[in-house]
Design a protein around this motif. Structure first.
Motif, short mmCIF file in Angstrom:
data_model
loop_
_atom_site.label_atom_id
_atom_site.label_comp_id
_atom_site.label_asym_id
_atom_site.label_seq_id
_atom_site.Cartn_x
_atom_site.Cartn_y
_atom_site.Cartn_z
N GLN A 1 40.94 107.16 131.06
CA GLN A 1 40.55 106.81 132.38
C GLN A 1 39.46 105.71 132.48
OE1 GLN A 1 39.76 110.64 133.73
NE2 GLN A 1 41.69 110.79 134.95
N GLU B 1 38.78 101.18 133.37
CA GLU B 1 39.29 99.89 133.82
C GLU B 1 40.75 99.27 133.33
OE1 GLU B 1 35.52 97.34 133.65
OE2 GLU B 1 34.92 99.47 133.99
N ILE C 1 43.31 100.82 132.53
CA ILE C 1 44.48 101.54 132.88
C ILE C 1 45.10 100.70 133.79
CG2 ILE C 1 45.28 103.65 134.31
CD1 ILE C 1 44.31 104.79 131.64
N ASP C 2 44.41 100.27 134.86
CA ASP C 2 45.25 99.49 135.99
C ASP C 2 46.08 98.32 135.56
OD1 ASP C 2 44.40 101.31 137.84
OD2 ASP C 2 42.59 100.02 138.38
N THR D 1 48.84 99.54 133.34
CA THR D 1 49.96 100.30 134.12
C THR D 1 50.79 99.12 134.79
OG1 THR D 1 48.58 102.22 134.64
CG2 THR D 1 50.47 101.83 136.22
N ARG D 2 50.22 98.12 135.15
CA ARG D 2 51.02 96.92 135.93
C ARG D 2 51.81 96.13 134.73
NH1 ARG D 2 46.30 95.67 138.84
NH2 ARG D 2 45.42 94.10 137.35
N THR E 1 51.12 108.79 135.72
CA THR E 1 49.87 109.12 135.15
C THR E 1 49.92 110.62 135.08
OG1 THR E 1 48.55 107.29 136.04
CG2 THR E 1 47.38 109.34 135.04
#
Ligand code: SAM
Length: 207
Positions: free
Chosen positions: A165, A167, A169-170, A173-174, A185
């Motif tokens: 977890q 920064e 991750i976002d 994921t994109r 997740t």
């Protein structure tokens, strides 16, 4: 007591209290990590008889042990780790650094022209505690695993990857969403609640 002795005693005490460690030992699994994959498998049915699976960061081998069982008959496993791993029937193992291009070439050779149904990665970079250094390292390892997955997966194949977890991750994921139909997740019950570890499951490659 030295700090090192203190932390290794705490680690041992935690292991002794941990029901998953006890269950894994009793059932002959090489690590408690097996229950994370088992819990994900129970919901997601990632591995089936006949599947081809690649395990990145496989040692000591519990994920590969479970995968070998689930893909039988007809399936196979290919696994890689920096550390040695004892033989698992049905799994071909390479001891090497996954981030080195020659390792990737060797893994593709080991697949022998077959594409994979599942690429799973339980790898983690060496964390220093310094975010400025750790975040790019984490992102680089995730990206290496994703690039590899896009090169070896069958159309509709799946990619399961450990992340932490934070920064990256976002952003990651994109990136996954550009290649896979769905991304979710997952925090399996067997993943220690105090750990920032989570798993990203990207399904249906190429859609
Ligand atoms: N899933 C495994 C199991 O069930 O036994 C446990 C994997 S352990 C949490 C993570 C592994 O990733 C370690 O054995 C480590 O050596 C491996 N690893 C980390 N970075 C790696 C790299 N660059 N290349 C290959 N293996 C790596």
């Amino acid at each position: 007591m030295s700090r090192r002795t203190g932390s290794s005693q705490r680690w041992r005490a935690r292991q002794e209290r941990d029901i998953y460690v006890e269950q894994a030992t009793r059932a002959g699994w090489r690590s408690r990590a097996v229950f994370k994959l088992e819990q994900i498998q129970a919901k997601e049915r990632l591995l089936k008889p006949g599947s081809v699976c690649v395990d990145l960061g496989s040692a000591p081998g519990s994920w590969s042990q479970l995968a070998a069982k689930l893909v039988s008959p007809g399936g196979r496993g290919v696994a890689v780790d920096l550390l040695p791993m004892e033989t698992i029937p049905g799994v071909e193992f390479l001891q090497a650094d996954f981030t080195v291009p020659e390792t990737v070439a060797k893994l593709k050779q080991m697949l022998g022209g077959r594409h994979a149904d599942l690429v799973m990665s339980d790898m983690a970079p060496n964390i220093s505690g310094n975010r400025v250094m750790d975040q790019p390292r984490t992102m680089a390892l995730l990206t290496d695993a994703l690039v590899f997955a896009t090169e070896v997966l069958k159309p509709n194949g799946d990619f399961l990857v450990k992340a932490f977890q934070g920064e990256v991750i976002d952003v990651f994921t994109r990136e996954l969403r550009r290649h896979f139909a769905t991304v979710k997740t997952i925090k399996p019950k067997a993943s220690r609640p105090e750990s920032r570890e989570i798993y990203l499951l990207a399904r249906t490659y190429g859609m």
